[in-house]
Design a protein around this motif. Structure first.
Motif, PDB file in Angstrom:
ATOM      1  N   ARG A 240      46.931  34.251  38.952  1.00 35.50           N
ATOM      2  CA  ARG A 240      46.029  34.943  39.868  1.00 35.50           C
ATOM      3  C   ARG A 240      45.446  36.172  39.163  1.00 35.50           C
ATOM      4  O   ARG A 240      45.831  37.321  39.439  1.00 35.50           O
ATOM      5  CB  ARG A 240      46.793  35.364  41.123  1.00 35.50           C
ATOM      6  CG  ARG A 240      47.098  34.233  42.077  1.00 35.50           C
ATOM      7  CD  ARG A 240      45.834  33.769  42.812  1.00 35.50           C
ATOM      8  NE  ARG A 240      45.225  34.877  43.548  1.00 35.50           N
ATOM      9  CZ  ARG A 240      45.597  35.244  44.766  1.00 35.50           C
ATOM     10  NH1 ARG A 240      46.566  34.590  45.401  1.00 35.50           N
ATOM     11  NH2 ARG A 240      45.000  36.268  45.360  1.00 35.50           N
ATOM     12  N   ASP A 242      42.894  37.708  39.613  1.00 32.42           N
ATOM     13  CA  ASP A 242      42.204  38.642  40.502  1.00 32.42           C
ATOM     14  C   ASP A 242      43.111  39.764  40.994  1.00 32.42           C
ATOM     15  O   ASP A 242      42.619  40.802  41.466  1.00 32.42           O
ATOM     16  CB  ASP A 242      41.643  37.889  41.705  1.00 32.42           C
ATOM     17  CG  ASP A 242      42.734  37.177  42.503  1.00 32.42           C
ATOM     18  OD1 ASP A 242      43.439  36.323  41.895  1.00 32.42           O
ATOM     19  OD2 ASP A 242      42.894  37.455  43.700  1.00 32.42           O
ATOM     20  N   GLY A 271      47.770  28.206  46.229  1.00 29.33           N
ATOM     21  CA  GLY A 271      47.075  29.283  45.536  1.00 29.33           C
ATOM     22  C   GLY A 271      47.637  30.665  45.809  1.00 29.33           C
ATOM     23  O   GLY A 271      47.193  31.654  45.212  1.00 29.33           O
ATOM     24  N   TYR A 288      54.159  31.061  41.892  1.00 25.78           N
ATOM     25  CA  TYR A 288      52.857  30.560  42.337  1.00 25.78           C
ATOM     26  C   TYR A 288      53.048  29.307  43.191  1.00 25.78           C
ATOM     27  O   TYR A 288      53.804  28.391  42.839  1.00 25.78           O
ATOM     28  CB  TYR A 288      52.015  30.226  41.102  1.00 25.78           C
ATOM     29  CG  TYR A 288      50.614  29.755  41.399  1.00 25.78           C
ATOM     30  CD1 TYR A 288      49.649  30.637  41.883  1.00 25.78           C
ATOM     31  CD2 TYR A 288      50.253  28.433  41.167  1.00 25.78           C
ATOM     32  CE1 TYR A 288      48.358  30.214  42.135  1.00 25.78           C
ATOM     33  CE2 TYR A 288      48.950  27.995  41.417  1.00 25.78           C
ATOM     34  CZ  TYR A 288      48.015  28.888  41.905  1.00 25.78           C
ATOM     35  OH  TYR A 288      46.723  28.463  42.149  1.00 25.78           O
TER      36      TYR A 288
END
Length: 331
Positions: A240, A242, A271, A288
């Motif tokens: 991830r 982000d 996700g 995850y």
């Protein structure tokens, strides 16, 4: 001098059941149209001639006209009446049925107009076979038979069993008293979660187990990743990118993410990052969520420095219920 022949009007009763009933109830005799017209003419003539009986004839004319207005016409063939809605005949109670020779789940279900899954769920049946003499609970409609527990709300039950809140309330007459502990209710069109279905066996949870998992040695890039190489947070950041580099150790990821306005929750989603403050030598753990299968009720997840060891990616599965109980999630 004008001579006027006067005859007292007679009441004429027409044949019409509805008007007869109304006439008897109101106490008003029926009056023909001819009588009204004739009396009206007589009143006009008497008034024009200034006869002594003019006032009496005039009053009679008015009275007959009034009677005619409030009395239904004898030619009326029907009167629209409000119809009371009859209560439905569909049952709402649970029925106990004793299995007879030759009965099958399918035949019993067809006989009572419900699905065989509804019968199996209500009776905790793991197969379609039936034994003679066995008593079965037959719900009135397709859905779930549920025993109310402490803390239950209609909203929670509707969400859990994918049913209509309003229909649960209406079907079980919960408008006034609401749910009562230990009382069986029917959740119409409810779907029993996979983890609660008869015969369900939860997968063995391999998270932090001593089982040896070879995993995959990580050889990817660390560009843009500010977390310690080879550890769980490093892998979570790689999956991830982000997410910020300022979430700290795994045990603080959830709280810091929430404080930063990053969406968090308690339900696993594909996700998402899972997080826990347990394990990891006091530093917690993160990983995850790769997929969520609602049909089988399972979650596939991966991590680093957990299932397969340092700098290795391990993968495993667990149940949705187990994942929700153990982890927090960062979306």
């Amino acid at each position: 001098m004008v001579s006027v022949s006067y005859k007292k009007p007679e009441s004429i009763t027409a044949t019409a059941s509805v008007s007869d009933t109304i006439s008897r109830q109101s106490g008003v005799p029926e009056t023909s149209v001819n009588e009204v017209v004739a009396t009206s003419i007589a009143a006009n003539v008497a008034d024009a001639a200034n006869l002594p009986i003019a006032a009496n004839v005039s009053n009679l004319s008015v009275s007959l006209a009034a009677k005619n207005e409030i009395t239904p016409s004898s030619t009326t063939t029907s009167v629209s009446k409000q119809q009371l809605v009859q209560p439905g005949s569909d049952r709402r109670e649970l029925v106990t049925y004793t299995v007879r020779p030759g009965d099958t789940i399918d035949s019993v279900a067809t006989n009572y107009g419900v699905s065989k899954d509804t019968i199996k769920w209500a009776n905790n049946l793991t197969s379609d076979s039936l034994s003679e003499g066995k008593e079965l609970i037959i719900p009135p409609v397709d859905g779930v038979v549920y025993t109310v527990k402490e803390g239950d709300t209609v909203e929670k039950l509707a969400e859990k069993y994918k049913a209509s809140r309003d229909r649960i309330v209406a079907f079980n007459d919960l408008e006034i008293d609401g749910l009562k502990k230990d009382v069986k209710i029917v959740i119409p069109a409810g779907q029993l979660p996979e983890t609660e279905r008869p015969g369900y066996v939860a997968p063995t949870l391999s998270y932090y187990s001593t089982q040896s998992i070879a995993g995959t040695l990580f050889r990817g890039s660390s560009a843009g990743n500010g977390y310690a190489y080879g550890y769980c947070t490093f892998y979570a950041k790689n999956m991830r990118p982000d997410l910020p580099n300022t979430l700290g150790n795994a045990n603080t990821w959830y709280a810091r993410a929430a404080a930063m306005g990053i969406p968090v929750g308690s339900t696993p989603r594909a996700g998402a990052i899972f997080q826990t403050s347990v394990g990891g030598g006091g530093y917690g753990h993160a990983g995850y969520i790769e997929s969520v299968d609602y049909e089988t009720g399972t979650v596939t997840y991966s991590d680093m420095n957990g299932l397969a060891g340092w700098n290795r990616i391990g993968r495993s599965t667990t149940t949705i219920a187990e994942a929700s109980a153990r982890w927090n999630f960062i979306y």
